[in-house]
Design a protein around this motif. Structure first.
Motif, short mmCIF file in Angstrom:
data_model
loop_
_atom_site.label_atom_id
_atom_site.label_comp_id
_atom_site.label_asym_id
_atom_site.label_seq_id
_atom_site.Cartn_x
_atom_site.Cartn_y
_atom_site.Cartn_z
N ARG A 115 1.08 -1.15 -0.07
CA ARG A 115 -0.12 0.16 0.42
C ARG A 115 0.93 1.03 -0.05
N ALA A 116 2.13 0.64 0.51
CA ALA A 116 3.11 2.53 0.71
C ALA A 116 3.68 2.36 -0.65
N ARG A 117 3.75 1.05 -0.73
CA ARG A 117 4.52 1.34 -2.69
C ARG A 117 3.43 2.07 -3.67
N ARG A 118 2.25 1.73 -3.59
CA ARG A 118 1.34 2.12 -4.40
C ARG A 118 1.02 3.71 -4.40
N ALA A 119 0.97 4.22 -3.59
CA ALA A 119 0.49 5.19 -2.65
C ALA A 119 1.35 6.62 -3.77
N VAL A 120 2.66 5.95 -2.96
CA VAL A 120 4.16 6.94 -3.53
C VAL A 120 3.58 7.07 -4.85
N ALA A 121 3.70 5.93 -5.91
CA ALA A 121 3.64 5.90 -7.12
C ALA A 121 2.24 6.01 -7.63
N LEU A 122 1.45 5.77 -7.01
CA LEU A 122 -0.12 6.88 -7.98
C LEU A 122 -0.16 8.75 -7.15
N ALA A 123 0.39 8.95 -5.94
CA ALA A 123 1.00 10.94 -6.09
C ALA A 123 2.09 11.29 -7.04
N LEU A 124 2.85 10.24 -7.21
CA LEU A 124 4.01 11.08 -8.37
C LEU A 124 3.48 11.17 -9.56
N ASP A 125 3.54 12.62 -10.31
CA ASP A 125 2.94 12.35 -11.66
C ASP A 125 5.06 12.54 -12.51
N PRO A 126 5.09 11.72 -13.80
CA PRO A 126 6.13 12.16 -14.40
C PRO A 126 6.36 13.13 -15.06
N LEU A 127 4.46 14.03 -15.11
CA LEU A 127 5.03 15.13 -16.16
C LEU A 127 5.49 16.23 -15.08
N SER A 128 5.53 16.31 -13.69
CA SER A 128 5.92 16.74 -12.72
C SER A 128 7.72 17.31 -12.86
#
Length: 482
Positions: A263-276
């Motif tokens: 869940r921690a991995r998914r949270a971080v991955a979903l929070a981050l935007d590669p465009l930013s």
């Protein structure tokens, strides 16, 4: 075209000239190693097929169960002694030995045994079939062969007088300043090398690297920064790029908290935007990883990397915090411009969420290599870029791989990686790697930040810019227009 000298800027400095501890990519010391030791095999710049260099052939007749490496007749080391199959065997065995401690031990361990059939012929028997093992050679230190007697002298002594059969020999090495190679008059592929001398200088700062080439302070620079590529083209410099699949990623260490919880991995991955990340680190110039395989790859089946979902990310952060385990971690980053800006963008994006804290620890490039062995980190910026997915995807994400920085160990993922490695048909490999991508999307051990930029830039007076494998520069082909 022949003669003259050139200055080449490297992204980082070599720690040693022992080829077992090199890095065969464009951010390591590959051009120096290619210069001193030459190459057994290379990849064709147009087709990306593995082709001979100091070898005349590397073949299998049983779908990768065994291979026969045949060397050119008359190869000699810089001290005049012959380069023979026994030298290749000694080097491959040494890299394979866990006691040696190289980062490529896992790839070398694919070979169960080697047999010297003749002075120019080596037979390799594999642990399991690896039909594409030639890609492993061109992308690792197995491509560089030292004289077996000289390597026994030990690191410091070998660094002072490395014995190889490459196009150049060492003239001097002033640490943190310059490493100078001079033409090997006995190189097998005359009239190469074309240059009489090459000076390699480390330049970790991307802006400084570019400006030095623009102002004529250097002729060539190895480049991994997307923004530099954009600026180099605008400045009228020559740019050569090795198009690769995979890319750079945030490796989340699943061996320990917080990333032992999916869940921690998914949270971080979903929070981050590669465009930013692209905007802040590369001014929007980077190519992003929308699918693990590039559009040009014959193995691309269109499996997409999941898009950001900030609402779901915050829900997961809230859930973990409610259980008494709010997400807190440190990103260990090299001081290079690319890694540091990526890490800073990750930290800035996550600061907008509740119940997540991120620190950054900056270390020197050499310390990153040590970190790769110790696995003593929460998260770090890493890379899995490739022409062919084997060996890189396998070593990056297979559970028993020493090079698996995330520590992910999933039976379904492991089986798919093995199937992709051992299958000889494109269709079978596509099926296997589709499963690999699906499992990575579900397990989220990493977050893809951008495609890897394996490039070289130069002034207009430079010719012969040729990259093989993961963007490894061949110095014997360089020439300067006087």
């Amino acid at each position: 075209m022949a003669g003259g000298s050139a200055t080449v800027l490297l992204v980082s400095e070599a720690r040693t000239l022992d080829p077992a501890f090199g890095s065969n990519n464009n951010i390591g010391n590959a051009p120096v190693m290619n210069g001193i030791f030459g190459t057994l095999l290379v990849t064709d710049p147009e087709t990306h097929e593995v082709v001979p260099s100091m070898a005349t052939s590397f073949t299998t007749t049983d779908d990768g169960k065994t291979f026969v490496l045949t060397l050119r007749d008359g190869l000699t080391f810089s001290d005049g002694s012959p380069l023979e199959a026994s030298d290749v065997k000694a080097h491959w065995d040494r890299v394979k030995d866990p006691a040696t401690g190289t980062s490529y031990q896992g790839e070398a361990a694919l070979v169960a045994s080697t047999e010297v059939v003749s002075p120019t012929t080596l037979r390799a028997t594999m642990v399991a079939p690896v039909p594409n093992f030639g890609n492993t050679i061109v992308s690792t230190v197995l491509n560089w062969v030292p004289e077996k007697e000289s390597i026994a002298a030990g690191g410091p002594a070998f660094d002072e007088n490395p014995i190889g059969a490459g196009p150049y020999t060492l003239k001097e090495w002033r640490r943190q300043d310059a490493l100078v190679l001079v033409k090997n008059p006995d190189y097998w592929d005359a009239p190469r090398p074309y240059l009489d001398e090459i000076t390699f200088r480390p330049s970790t700062d991307a802006g400084q690297r570019l400006n030095t080439v623009v102002t004529g302070g250097a002729d060539v620079a190895l480049e991994s920064n997307w923004l530099n590529l954009k600026k180099a083209e605008q400045a009228g410099l020559v740019v050569r790029t090795q198009s690769l699949s995979g890319g750079n990623y945030l490796a989340m260490n699943t061996r320990r908290a917080p990333f032992d919880d999916v869940r921690a991995r998914r949270a971080v991955a979903l929070a981050l935007d590669p465009l930013s990340i692209n905007a802040s680190a590369f001014d929007g110039a980077a190519e992003l990883v929308d699918s693990v395989f590039s559009p040009e790859s014959p193995l691309n089946t269109g499996v997409a990397v999941p898009a950001p979902d900030k609402v779901e990310a915050q829900r997961l952060f809230d859930e973990l915090a409610a259980e008494g385990t709010p997400v807190s971690f440190t990103v260990t980053s090299s001081a290079s411009t690319e890694s540091s800006r990526t890490s800073e963008s990750i930290q800035a994006q996550l600061s907008a969420f509740d119940y997540v804290e991120v620190e950054i620890e900056f270390v020197q490039f050499a310390a990153i290599s040590a970190l790769a062995a110790s696995k003593d980190f929460d998260a770090t910026v890493w890379s899995a870029a490739f022409l062919d997915p084997d060996p890189k995807l396998f070593t990056a994400f297979e559970g028993s791989s020493r090079a698996n920085q995330t520590g992910i160990d999933d039976p379904e993922l492991n089986a798919a990686l093995l199937a992709g490695r051992t299958s000889s048909s494109v269709e079978d490999r596509k099926v296997a790697y589709e499963v690999v991508q699906q499992r990575l999307n579900e397990l989220r051990p990493n977050f893809w930040t951008s495609r890897n930029n394996s490039s070289v830039i130069s002034g207009r007076q430079v010719g012969g810019l040729n990259l093989y494998g993961f963007g490894s520069l061949r110095p014997e082909l360089l020439w300067i227009q006087n």
